[in-house]
Design a protein around this motif. Structure first.
Motif, PDB file in Angstrom:
ATOM      1  N   LEU A 222       0.873  -1.177   0.000  1.00  0.00           N
ATOM      2  CA  LEU A 222       0.000   0.000   0.000  1.00  0.00           C
ATOM      3  C   LEU A 222       0.908   1.225   0.000  1.00  0.00           C
ATOM      4  O   LEU A 222       1.598   1.500   0.992  1.00  0.00           O
ATOM      5  CB  LEU A 222      -0.900   0.018   1.240  1.00  0.00           C
ATOM      6  CG  LEU A 222      -1.987  -1.059   1.358  1.00  0.00           C
ATOM      7  CD1 LEU A 222      -2.666  -0.968   2.711  1.00  0.00           C
ATOM      8  CD2 LEU A 222      -3.006  -0.900   0.252  1.00  0.00           C
TER       9      LEU A 222
ATOM     10  N   VAL B  15       1.161   5.026   0.153  1.00  0.00           N
ATOM     11  CA  VAL B  15       0.474   6.293   0.453  1.00  0.00           C
ATOM     12  C   VAL B  15       1.258   7.415  -0.211  1.00  0.00           C
ATOM     13  O   VAL B  15       2.431   7.635   0.097  1.00  0.00           O
ATOM     14  CB  VAL B  15       0.371   6.524   1.968  1.00  0.00           C
ATOM     15  CG1 VAL B  15      -0.397   7.815   2.251  1.00  0.00           C
ATOM     16  CG2 VAL B  15      -0.299   5.338   2.650  1.00  0.00           C
TER      17      VAL B  15
ATOM     18  N   ILE C  34      -3.758   7.344   7.763  1.00  0.00           N
ATOM     19  CA  ILE C  34      -3.731   6.078   8.489  1.00  0.00           C
ATOM     20  C   ILE C  34      -5.134   5.469   8.551  1.00  0.00           C
ATOM     21  O   ILE C  34      -5.311   4.256   8.427  1.00  0.00           O
ATOM     22  CB  ILE C  34      -3.166   6.292   9.909  1.00  0.00           C
ATOM     23  CG1 ILE C  34      -1.705   6.730   9.833  1.00  0.00           C
ATOM     24  CG2 ILE C  34      -3.297   5.019  10.729  1.00  0.00           C
ATOM     25  CD1 ILE C  34      -0.778   5.715   9.227  1.00  0.00           C
TER      26      ILE C  34
ATOM     27  N   VAL D  54      -5.777   3.813   5.253  1.00  0.00           N
ATOM     28  CA  VAL D  54      -5.026   2.552   5.177  1.00  0.00           C
ATOM     29  C   VAL D  54      -5.768   1.461   5.933  1.00  0.00           C
ATOM     30  O   VAL D  54      -5.928   0.332   5.453  1.00  0.00           O
ATOM     31  CB  VAL D  54      -3.601   2.729   5.754  1.00  0.00           C
ATOM     32  CG1 VAL D  54      -2.923   1.383   5.947  1.00  0.00           C
ATOM     33  CG2 VAL D  54      -2.765   3.611   4.835  1.00  0.00           C
TER      34      VAL D  54
ATOM     35  N   PRO E 130      -0.763  -6.237   5.204  1.00  0.00           N
ATOM     36  CA  PRO E 130      -0.540  -5.004   4.451  1.00  0.00           C
ATOM     37  C   PRO E 130       0.896  -4.514   4.661  1.00  0.00           C
ATOM     38  O   PRO E 130       1.422  -4.589   5.765  1.00  0.00           O
ATOM     39  CB  PRO E 130      -1.554  -4.029   5.053  1.00  0.00           C
ATOM     40  CG  PRO E 130      -1.784  -4.535   6.430  1.00  0.00           C
ATOM     41  CD  PRO E 130      -1.586  -6.026   6.403  1.00  0.00           C
TER      42      PRO E 130
ATOM     43  N   VAL F 114       2.832  -1.139   4.222  1.00  0.00           N
ATOM     44  CA  VAL F 114       2.551   0.279   3.980  1.00  0.00           C
ATOM     45  C   VAL F 114       3.847   1.059   3.816  1.00  0.00           C
ATOM     46  O   VAL F 114       4.787   0.894   4.588  1.00  0.00           O
ATOM     47  CB  VAL F 114       1.729   0.869   5.144  1.00  0.00           C
ATOM     48  CG1 VAL F 114       1.347   2.315   4.844  1.00  0.00           C
ATOM     49  CG2 VAL F 114       0.479   0.027   5.393  1.00  0.00           C
ATOM     50  N   SER F 115       3.870   1.904   2.776  1.00  0.00           N
ATOM     51  CA  SER F 115       4.996   2.816   2.568  1.00  0.00           C
ATOM     52  C   SER F 115       4.444   4.202   2.260  1.00  0.00           C
ATOM     53  O   SER F 115       3.302   4.348   1.823  1.00  0.00           O
ATOM     54  CB  SER F 115       5.890   2.330   1.424  1.00  0.00           C
ATOM     55  OG  SER F 115       5.166   2.289   0.202  1.00  0.00           O
TER      56      SER F 115
END
Length: 258
Positions: free
Chosen positions: A126, A128, A143, A146, A158, A160-161
């Protein structure tokens, strides 16, 4: 989880496995089932290196939504028939090279986010998108979005970056902010006028993955769009698939159970 388009056309179940040297291939087999339909079997014979087998899936077996894949093994020892020798029998599945072989989800939409393709480790990237350093309130809204994606897609892992757009074939980019905050982002002009809470899924562009946009005129609009996102999921599919879908993150244990 498959989209309607992915259920049409040729499809295969690919199984990559490694087995114990003690497993007798003459009397041991590995079978694959999709939605309780047996699609193929093979003799278990991979003691030195991973072996890859593929089973053709008959037309009509796959359903749009969640599908259940089952693997069963029957194993006999080459030499020893004692109870202790049972523990020398094993077949290990390599999940990074196993699964359904289907076409990419060309008809992906907001209700079918669970069809997003994970990476080889099984995690869904994911990304962002950031065009500037976000304020703390905006970061909290990011957040929240997400979390909504993870909930609606039943993501077990997941990844997340924050930063530039993700490229390749795995994952989804996430653009969160008011209309003013996301102004100037590449592709955002496709949305047209933003007059309230707005959700949109922009298709992949070049080598970029699709972009999920969560926006609105005000911060409250963004929070309302996030709430809409968390409610867009589809729990349908085959009967076995829909029954197993709640267990994707694991089987919940309650107090007092065995």
């Amino acid at each position: 989880y498959l989209t309607e388009a992915q259920t049409r056309g040729a499809a295969r179940l690919r199984v990559s496995y490694l087995s114990s040297i003690s497993v007798a291939p003459e009397f041991s087999e590995l079978a694959g089932l999709v939605n309780d339909t047996k699609v193929g079997w093979t003799r278990i014979q991979a003691p030195g290196a991973v072996k890859v087998v593929e089973f053709a899936i008959p037309e009509g077996v796959l359903k749009s939504g969640y599908n259940a894949v089952t693997l069963t093994a029957s194993q006999r020892h080459r030499v020893d028939c004692s109870i202790e020798a049972t523990y020398e029998l094993w077949t290990q599945i390599d999940p990074s090279r196993s699964g359904l072989v289907v076409a990419p989800a060309a008809d992906l939409d907001l209700k079918s986010l669970a069809a997003l393709e994970p990476d080889e480790s099984g995690a869904l990237p994911l990304g962002v998108l950031l065009n500037e350093k976000p304020t703390l309130p905006r970061l909290e809204r990011m957040i929240g979005a997400v979390q909504a994606v993870a909930v609606v897609s039943r993501l077990a892992r997941p990844a997340v970056s924050f930063g530039t757009p993700l490229t390749g074939r795995s994952g989804v980019n996430l653009l969160v902010g008011t209309a003013a905050e996301i102004r100037g982002t590449d592709g955002i002009e496709e949305l047209g006028a933003i007059n309230g809470p707005r959700l949109a899924l922009l298709p992949a562009r070049g080598n970029r993955v699709p972009t999920l946009v969560v926006t609105g005129l005000t911060p409250d609009d963004v929070r309302a769009a996030t709430a809409q996102l968390a409610a867009t999921g589809d729990g349908g599919g085959s009967q076995p698939g829909a029954a197993l879908a709640p267990l994707i993150r694991g089987d919940t244990a309650q107090g007092g159970e065995r």
